[in-house]
Design a protein around this motif. Structure first.
Motif, short mmCIF file in Angstrom:
data_model
loop_
_atom_site.label_atom_id
_atom_site.label_comp_id
_atom_site.label_asym_id
_atom_site.label_seq_id
_atom_site.Cartn_x
_atom_site.Cartn_y
_atom_site.Cartn_z
N GLU A 8 0.98 -1.18 -0.12
CA GLU A 8 0.12 -0.13 0.03
C GLU A 8 0.78 1.20 0.09
O GLU A 8 0.61 2.32 -0.60
CB GLU A 8 -1.17 0.02 1.05
N LEU A 11 2.43 1.66 -3.44
CA LEU A 11 1.58 2.35 -4.58
C LEU A 11 1.25 3.76 -4.13
O LEU A 11 1.40 4.41 -5.30
CB LEU A 11 0.11 1.49 -4.15
N LYS A 15 2.00 6.59 -6.97
CA LYS A 15 1.11 7.64 -7.46
C LYS A 15 1.46 9.01 -7.21
O LYS A 15 1.14 9.85 -8.12
CB LYS A 15 -0.41 7.30 -6.56
N GLN A 48 3.04 1.56 -11.67
CA GLN A 48 1.87 1.77 -10.51
C GLN A 48 0.85 0.61 -11.12
O GLN A 48 -0.01 -0.02 -10.23
CB GLN A 48 1.12 3.24 -10.90
N ASP A 49 0.55 0.16 -12.27
CA ASP A 49 -0.40 -0.50 -13.01
C ASP A 49 0.21 -2.03 -12.37
O ASP A 49 -0.75 -3.18 -11.82
CB ASP A 49 -0.45 -0.60 -14.24
N TYR A 52 -0.54 -2.43 -8.69
CA TYR A 52 -1.88 -2.59 -8.53
C TYR A 52 -2.50 -4.12 -8.83
O TYR A 52 -3.31 -4.79 -8.05
CB TYR A 52 -2.75 -1.59 -9.32
N TYR A 61 -6.45 -5.33 -2.87
CA TYR A 61 -7.21 -3.79 -3.64
C TYR A 61 -8.29 -4.53 -4.30
O TYR A 61 -8.52 -4.46 -5.67
CB TYR A 61 -6.08 -3.45 -4.58
#
Length: 81
Positions: A8, A11, A15, A48-49, A52, A61
């Motif tokens: 988390e 991520l 972002k 980031q993808d 995720y 998530y």
């Protein structure tokens, strides 16, 4: 700190990096600087993808399907403007 919290945080940091690179791209004074920020932004978005996807695969998530009626309401709202 467990693996979920670490992911988390990663991520969230990624972002933030994307946000900085986006603003750098928009405010670039020259084509070379713009291209450099744009490339960095694309790389950061891909990272980031990936983060995720790994979190979603572990159930960290979760996402839910939007109701079709809510989607249509929003579409109508913004297409009328």
């Amino acid at each position: 700190m467990d693996d979920k919290n670490v992911m988390e945080n990663i991520l969230l940091l990624e972002k933030g990096v994307c946000d900085l690179f986006m603003h750098g791209t928009m405010e670039s004074p020259t084509a070379n600087v713009h291209q450099t920020f744009s490339t960095a932004l694309n790389d950061a978005l891909c990272m980031q993808d990936t983060i995720y996807d790994k979190m979603a695969a572990k159930g960290w998530y979760p996402t839910e399907q939007a109701e079709r009626t809510k989607v249509n309401t929003v579409k109508q709202k913004f297409s009328a403007q």
